[in-house]
Design a protein around this motif. Structure first.
Motif, PDB file in Angstrom:
ATOM      1  N   LEU A 531       0.870  -1.166   0.000  1.00 31.05           N
ATOM      2  CA  LEU A 531       0.000   0.000   0.000  1.00 31.05           C
ATOM      3  C   LEU A 531       0.912   1.221   0.000  1.00 31.05           C
ATOM      4  O   LEU A 531       1.670   1.434   0.947  1.00 31.05           O
ATOM      5  CB  LEU A 531      -0.906   0.007   1.225  1.00 31.05           C
ATOM      6  CG  LEU A 531      -1.658  -1.303   1.525  1.00 31.05           C
ATOM      7  CD1 LEU A 531      -2.534  -1.147   2.748  1.00 31.05           C
ATOM      8  CD2 LEU A 531      -2.456  -1.781   0.332  1.00 31.05           C
ATOM      9  N   THR A 532       0.874   1.989  -1.059  1.00 31.12           N
ATOM     10  CA  THR A 532       1.847   3.060  -1.255  1.00 31.12           C
ATOM     11  C   THR A 532       1.144   4.395  -1.454  1.00 31.12           C
ATOM     12  O   THR A 532      -0.036   4.453  -1.812  1.00 31.12           O
ATOM     13  CB  THR A 532       2.728   2.759  -2.478  1.00 31.12           C
ATOM     14  OG1 THR A 532       1.891   2.539  -3.632  1.00 31.12           O
ATOM     15  CG2 THR A 532       3.586   1.531  -2.255  1.00 31.12           C
ATOM     16  N   GLY A 533       1.898   5.464  -1.229  1.00 33.41           N
ATOM     17  CA  GLY A 533       1.318   6.783  -1.427  1.00 33.41           C
ATOM     18  C   GLY A 533       2.314   7.888  -1.213  1.00 33.41           C
ATOM     19  O   GLY A 533       3.422   7.680  -0.706  1.00 33.41           O
ATOM     20  N   ASN A 534       1.908   9.048  -1.608  1.00 36.44           N
ATOM     21  CA  ASN A 534       2.665  10.274  -1.381  1.00 36.44           C
ATOM     22  C   ASN A 534       1.689  11.290  -0.839  1.00 36.44           C
ATOM     23  O   ASN A 534       0.835  11.807  -1.575  1.00 36.44           O
ATOM     24  CB  ASN A 534       3.304  10.774  -2.682  1.00 36.44           C
ATOM     25  CG  ASN A 534       4.243  11.947  -2.452  1.00 36.44           C
ATOM     26  OD1 ASN A 534       3.971  12.843  -1.651  1.00 36.44           O
ATOM     27  ND2 ASN A 534       5.360  11.948  -3.167  1.00 36.44           N
ATOM     28  N   MET A 535       1.790  11.543   0.463  1.00 36.17           N
ATOM     29  CA  MET A 535       0.830  12.411   1.138  1.00 36.17           C
ATOM     30  C   MET A 535       0.842  13.817   0.547  1.00 36.17           C
ATOM     31  O   MET A 535      -0.221  14.421   0.351  1.00 36.17           O
ATOM     32  CB  MET A 535       1.145  12.449   2.642  1.00 36.17           C
ATOM     33  CG  MET A 535       0.181  13.296   3.452  1.00 36.17           C
ATOM     34  SD  MET A 535      -1.467  12.564   3.516  1.00 36.17           S
ATOM     35  CE  MET A 535      -2.278  13.687   4.650  1.00 36.17           C
ATOM     36  N   VAL A 536       2.032  14.340   0.249  1.00 32.19           N
ATOM     37  CA  VAL A 536       2.128  15.711  -0.243  1.00 32.19           C
ATOM     38  C   VAL A 536       1.434  15.853  -1.589  1.00 32.19           C
ATOM     39  O   VAL A 536       0.694  16.810  -1.835  1.00 32.19           O
ATOM     40  CB  VAL A 536       3.601  16.145  -0.335  1.00 32.19           C
ATOM     41  CG1 VAL A 536       3.724  17.506  -1.007  1.00 32.19           C
ATOM     42  CG2 VAL A 536       4.224  16.192   1.065  1.00 32.19           C
ATOM     43  N   ARG A 537       1.646  14.894  -2.468  1.00 33.75           N
ATOM     44  CA  ARG A 537       1.022  14.947  -3.794  1.00 33.75           C
ATOM     45  C   ARG A 537      -0.387  14.354  -3.804  1.00 33.75           C
ATOM     46  O   ARG A 537      -1.083  14.437  -4.800  1.00 33.75           O
ATOM     47  CB  ARG A 537       1.894  14.201  -4.813  1.00 33.75           C
ATOM     48  CG  ARG A 537       3.256  14.840  -5.047  1.00 33.75           C
ATOM     49  CD  ARG A 537       4.117  13.939  -5.905  1.00 33.75           C
ATOM     50  NE  ARG A 537       5.433  14.529  -6.140  1.00 33.75           N
ATOM     51  CZ  ARG A 537       5.840  14.992  -7.318  1.00 33.75           C
ATOM     52  NH1 ARG A 537       5.029  14.945  -8.355  1.00 33.75           N
ATOM     53  NH2 ARG A 537       7.050  15.491  -7.451  1.00 33.75           N
ATOM     54  N   PHE A 538      -0.772  13.742  -2.692  1.00 29.48           N
ATOM     55  CA  PHE A 538      -2.048  13.034  -2.557  1.00 29.48           C
ATOM     56  C   PHE A 538      -2.229  12.041  -3.708  1.00 29.48           C
ATOM     57  O   PHE A 538      -3.187  12.070  -4.470  1.00 29.48           O
ATOM     58  CB  PHE A 538      -3.234  13.991  -2.472  1.00 29.48           C
ATOM     59  CG  PHE A 538      -4.405  13.394  -1.723  1.00 29.48           C
ATOM     60  CD1 PHE A 538      -4.365  13.289  -0.345  1.00 29.48           C
ATOM     61  CD2 PHE A 538      -5.515  12.906  -2.380  1.00 29.48           C
ATOM     62  CE1 PHE A 538      -5.411  12.721   0.360  1.00 29.48           C
ATOM     63  CE2 PHE A 538      -6.575  12.332  -1.691  1.00 29.48           C
ATOM     64  CZ  PHE A 538      -6.520  12.237  -0.315  1.00 29.48           C
ATOM     65  N   ILE A 539      -1.235  11.137  -3.816  1.00 27.18           N
ATOM     66  CA  ILE A 539      -1.253  10.033  -4.766  1.00 27.18           C
ATOM     67  C   ILE A 539      -1.281   8.749  -3.954  1.00 27.18           C
ATOM     68  O   ILE A 539      -0.485   8.573  -3.031  1.00 27.18           O
ATOM     69  CB  ILE A 539      -0.007  10.057  -5.671  1.00 27.18           C
ATOM     70  CG1 ILE A 539       0.012  11.327  -6.521  1.00 27.18           C
ATOM     71  CG2 ILE A 539       0.042   8.823  -6.566  1.00 27.18           C
ATOM     72  CD1 ILE A 539       1.297  11.495  -7.318  1.00 27.18           C
ATOM     73  N   TRP A 540      -2.173   7.829  -4.294  1.00 30.82           N
ATOM     74  CA  TRP A 540      -2.293   6.572  -3.561  1.00 30.82           C
ATOM     75  C   TRP A 540      -2.395   5.419  -4.551  1.00 30.82           C
ATOM     76  O   TRP A 540      -2.902   5.588  -5.665  1.00 30.82           O
ATOM     77  CB  TRP A 540      -3.520   6.586  -2.645  1.00 30.82           C
ATOM     78  CG  TRP A 540      -3.520   7.739  -1.700  1.00 30.82           C
ATOM     79  CD1 TRP A 540      -4.179   8.928  -1.850  1.00 30.82           C
ATOM     80  CD2 TRP A 540      -2.786   7.847  -0.471  1.00 30.82           C
ATOM     81  NE1 TRP A 540      -3.920   9.766  -0.795  1.00 30.82           N
ATOM     82  CE2 TRP A 540      -3.057   9.128   0.070  1.00 30.82           C
ATOM     83  CE3 TRP A 540      -1.930   7.000   0.220  1.00 30.82           C
ATOM     84  CZ2 TRP A 540      -2.515   9.559   1.276  1.00 30.82           C
ATOM     85  CZ3 TRP A 540      -1.381   7.435   1.420  1.00 30.82           C
ATOM     86  CH2 TRP A 540      -1.671   8.696   1.935  1.00 30.82           C
ATOM     87  N   GLY A 541      -1.917   4.237  -4.144  1.00 25.50           N
ATOM     88  CA  GLY A 541      -1.975   3.102  -5.053  1.00 25.50           C
ATOM     89  C   GLY A 541      -1.512   1.815  -4.408  1.00 25.50           C
ATOM     90  O   GLY A 541      -1.191   1.756  -3.211  1.00 25.50           O
TER      91      GLY A 541
END
Length: 639
Positions: A531-541
Motif C-alpha cells: 500500500l503506497t502513497g505520497n501524502m504531499v502529492r495526494f497520490i495513492w496506489g
C-alpha cells in the motif's frame, strides 16, 4: 438488466411528516413541494428515525434532497427521500429483488457491501455493469446466502459522500445464537457541506488543507523537554524525509466534517430505548467516506458478537475502532434506570457523533470529553519492535465471555446434532476430502450447518505455498514517499490515540470466529501487495501504481490464495475486496475471523486467505473515498 415485479418492501415504521415531505421530493414530485419548507422543517433539529423495509421485493428511488445538518442548507443524494436510506431487512435463504430508479441528472449505482452475490449484481460501474443512467431503473435480483449486518452505498463518483448509503440486516435462517431483547442499527457517517469535488481538489493542491494541528516551535520545545533534544531532532528529520507530519492523522477532519448517527447531528440526540436488565443489540456500521470512529458507551461494557456480519466468540471491551466500511455487532445490558451516551469520536478528534441509550425518550447522559489529539509514532514509521504472532494469547475469551450463546459449543457445532452441508454442492467430495472441483461453487458462510472440509492427503503432504508474487523492491519517487525499515503484524495494537487510555480496546487479535472456517486447503499462491502513497502529492496506489496504470490481479476459479498487505504509508487504509471473504490470519487457526474489510495500520503487515469461489471482475480498493479516487484501486479477476 434483470426484469422483475417492483413491489415495495413493507415498512415497519409509520411515515412521519418530515419523511412524507422528503419522500415527495425523492419521488420526483419536487415541483409540488416548496423545498424551502423542507429546509425549514429540517432546521427544527427533530430526531430522524430511519424507515425499515422488509420482504423480498423492494423499490428504491435515488434523488436529490435538501438537507440541513449543520445550520447551513445543502443538497444530499437520498434513497427513498432520506439520508441515510431505509434499512433493508432480508432473510437468509430468500431471493430478493430490488428495483432501483435513478432520478438524478447523473448516473448512479448501489453496491451491496460484503454480500456474496453474482458479479453482475455487485453494483460497480465499469466492472460488473454499466451503472444506472438518469431516468432508468435497474433491477437487482440475487439469492441471500448469508446473514449478519452489512450496508449498501453508491459506487458512482462521490455520491457516497453525499449520503447515498443505508443499512442491511439479514436474519439467519436458523435460530440466532445471539440472545437479545432489542435490536438497533447505529449508522455512523461524516457529512460535509463542501462539494466533494471541491474537497478532493483541495487535498490534491494541499494534502494537509484540513489539518489544523500542525507542529510549531512551541511543540518542538515541549518534545525536547519530554523526549530530549537528540530524540526530538532525529524524529523530526525522519518525518521530514517522508514528507509527513506526526499530526497527519486524517486527510479530512472536523474542520470540514460534521458527524452523524443515523442521520442525526449530536444535538438531535438519536435515542434507543431499553428496559433495565434487557440485552440490547447495537449494530454499528461505519458508513463514512474518510473517518475512522472510536466508539464507546461510558458506564457500559460492550460484548462484541459479530465482525463484518460473521459471528465471533464474544469478547467484552470498553471501546472499539471502526475502520471505514467495517461493521461490529455488540450486546449491552444496562441494569440501571438511567441514560447512557453512545459516543463516537473520529480518530482525528475535534468533534463527535452522539446518541443516547435510555429507558425513556427525552433523557440524556453526560457527554464525555474528547480525547487528546493523537500523534503518529515510531511504530508508524516502521521503527517499532517486531510483533510476534507465535504463541499469541487471545485476550477476553474466558472471564470476558458474554452469556446468551445458548446451546452452542465454541467449536461451532450444536450439542444435539452433527453439522450438515445442506447448502453446499458436495458432489466433488470423496471420503471427506476436497476434490479439486470443490471450491468452484461459493462456499457457505460459516455457521451451525457447516463443517470444515479437509484437503486431500496429497495437498496436506505437499508444500502449501508453491509460488509467491509481488515481492518487488520499491524506490522513493512521486508515487512512493516512504518505505518503512520494517513492517510487522500489529494485530494487538488498538491504534493511534487508543493505546494507554485506561480502557479495554478491541483489537484484531481478539477476534476469534464462533464457527470453524469452511475451506481448510492450504494456499498454493501468495500475493504480496504494498500500500503506497505520497501524502504531499495526494497520490495513492498498490505497488506504486495507480488504478489507471495497474493490471488486474488474476485468480483461478477455485484456487486458495494468501494475500499479504504491507502498508508503506503512515496512514491507515481500510482495504475491501468485493465478492469474496477475507479470512484474517491472526493466530486463531481454523477459527480465523471472516471479514470483508481489513483496517491496515501504518507500517503493518497483514495476511489473509481467499477462496476464489465466485467468478467475475471484482473491485479491490481502499475504502477511504478520496484515496480510492486518487488511485488505490485494483481489479481482481476470478476466472
Amino acid at each position: 438488466m434483470h426484469e422483475a415485479n417492483k413491489a415495495k418492501g413493507r415498512s415497519m415504521l409509520p411515515v412521519s411528516r418530515r419523511r412524507f415531505v422528503q419522500g415527495l421530493a425523492a419521488g420526483g414530485a419536487v415541483a409540488a413541494v416548496d423545498w424551502r419548507a423542507g429546509w425549514a422543517f429540517a432546521e427544527t433539529g427533530q430526531q430522524q428515525t430511519l424507515a425499515t423495509l422488509t420482504g423480498k421485493d423492494f423499490e428504491l428511488t435515488i434523488d436529490s434532497l435538501p438537507v440541513n445538518f449543520t445550520g447551513r442548507r445543502s443538497v444530499a443524494t437520498a434513497v427513498n427521500g432520506s439520508v441515510p436510506g431505509p434499512t433493508l431487512r432480508w432473510r437468509e435463504g430468500d431471493t430478493v429483488t430490488i428495483a432501483v430508479t435513478n432520478r438524478l441528472s447523473t448516473p448512479t449505482s448501489i453496491h451491496w457491501h460484503g454480500m456474496r452475490i453474482p458479479a453482475e449484481m455487485d453494483g460497480v460501474p465499469g466492472l460488473s455493469y454499466a451503472g444506472i443512467a438518469p431516468g432508468k431503473t435497474f433491477v437487482y435480483r440475487f439469492p441471500v446466502l448469508q446473514n449478519g449486518t452489512y450496508w449498501y452505498h453508491s459506487h458512482s463518483g462521490f455520491q457516497e459522500q453525499l449520503g447515498l448509503w443505508g443499512a442491511l440486516v439479514i436474519e439467519p435462517r436458523d435460530k440466532d445464537p445471539i440472545e437479545y431483547d432489542r435490536d438497533y442499527v447505529v449508522l455512523l457517517c461524516d457529512w460535509t457541506d463542501t462539494k466533494p469535488e471541491t474537497l478532493y481538489s483541495n487535498l490534491k493542491k494541499q494534502s494537509d488543507y484540513y489539518n489544523f494541528h500542525r507542529r510549531t516551535a512551541g511543540t518542538f520545545i515541549e518534545d525536547v523537554k519530554s523526549k530530549g533534544l537528540r530524540s526530538t531532532v532525529r524524529n523530526r528529520l525522519r518525518l521530514g524525509r517522508m514528507d509527513m507530519s506526526p499530526t497527519d492523522i486524517a486527510d479530512v477532519t472536523s474542520a470540514a466534517y460534521a458527524y452523524l448517527m443515523n442521520g442525526n447531528p449530536p444535538d438531535a440526540n438519536w435515542t434507543a430505548l431499553f428496559k433495565p436488565g434487557e440485552r440490547v443489540r447495537l449494530r454499528f456500521i461505519n458508513a463514512s467516506a474518510m473517518t475512522l470512529f472510536d466508539v464507546r458507551i461510558p458506564g457500559l461494557r460492550m460484548g462484541v458478537v459479530q465482525a463484518d456480519g460473521n459471528y465471533v466468540q464474544p469478547v467484552t471491551v470498553d471501546e472499539m475502532r471502526l475502520g471505514v466500511a467495517e461493521t461490529y455487532d455488540v450486546i449491552v445490558q444496562p441494569q440501571e434506570d438511567q441514560a447512557y451516551t453512545i459516543f463516537a469520536q473520529p480518530e482525528s478528534r475535534g468533534s463527535y457523533a452522539r446518541g443516547t441509550l435510555a429507558p425513556r425518550m427525552g433523557m440524556t447522559a453526560a457527554i464525555p470529553p474528547i480525547d487528546p489529539f493523537p500523534l503518529r509514532t515510531m511504530a508508524d514509521m516502521g521503527m517499532g519492535g517486531m510483533a510476534q504472532m507465535k504463541g499469541m494469547k487471545m485476550s477476553g475469551m474466558s472471564s470476558d465471555q458474554m452469556p446468551g450463546m445458548k446451546d452452542m459449543q465454541m467449536n461451532g457445532t450444536s450439542q444435539n446434532s452433527m453439522p450438515e452441508m445442506k447448502d453446499m454442492d458436495i458432489s466433488g467430495m470423496r471420503d471427506g476430502a476436497l476434490d479439486p472441483l470443490v471450491g468452484k461453487t461459493p462456499f457457505p458462510q460459516p455457521g451451525p450447518r457447516t463443517t470444515r472440509l479437509m484437503p486431500p492427503p496429497s495437498q496436506m503432504m505437499s508444500r502449501p505455498v508453491q509460488t509467491r508474487e509481488g515481492e518487488v523492491p520499491l524506490h522513493l519517487g512521486p508515487e512512493v514517499a516512504s518505505v518503512p525499515m520494517n513492517t510487522s503484524p500489529r494485530l494487538r495494537d488498538p491504534g493511534d490515540g487508543l493505546n494507554g487510555n485506561g480502557r479495554r480496546v478491541l483489537t484484531y487479535a481478539d477476534l476469534r470466529a464462533l464457527y470453524k472456517g469452511v475451506d481448510d486447503r492450504p494456499p498454493t499462491r501468495e500475493i504480496t501487495l504494498h500500500l503506497t502513497g505520497n501524502m504531499v502529492r495526494f497520490i495513492w496506489g498498490f505497488d506504486a501504481y495507480k488504478f489507471s496504470q495497474a493490471e488486474p490481479i488474476h485468480l483461478k476459479l477455485g484456487e486458495r490464495v494468501r494475500f499479504v498487505l504491507i502498508n508503506d504509508t503512515m496512514m491507515e487504509h481500510p482495504i475491501h475486496l468485493h465478492g469474496l471473504w477475507s479470512e484474517l490470519e491472526n493466530g486463531s487457526s481454523e477459527f480465523s475471523p471472516y471479514k470483508h474489510t481489513l483496517l491496515v495500520k501504518p507500517a503493518e503487515r497483514v495476511s489473509y486467505l481467499i477462496s476464489a469461489d465466485t467468478p467475475g471482475r471484482w473491485a479491490f480498493h481502499c475504502h477511504l473515498l478520496y484515496h480510492m479516487a486518487a488511485g488505490m484501486f485494483r481489479t481482481v479477476m476470478v476466472s
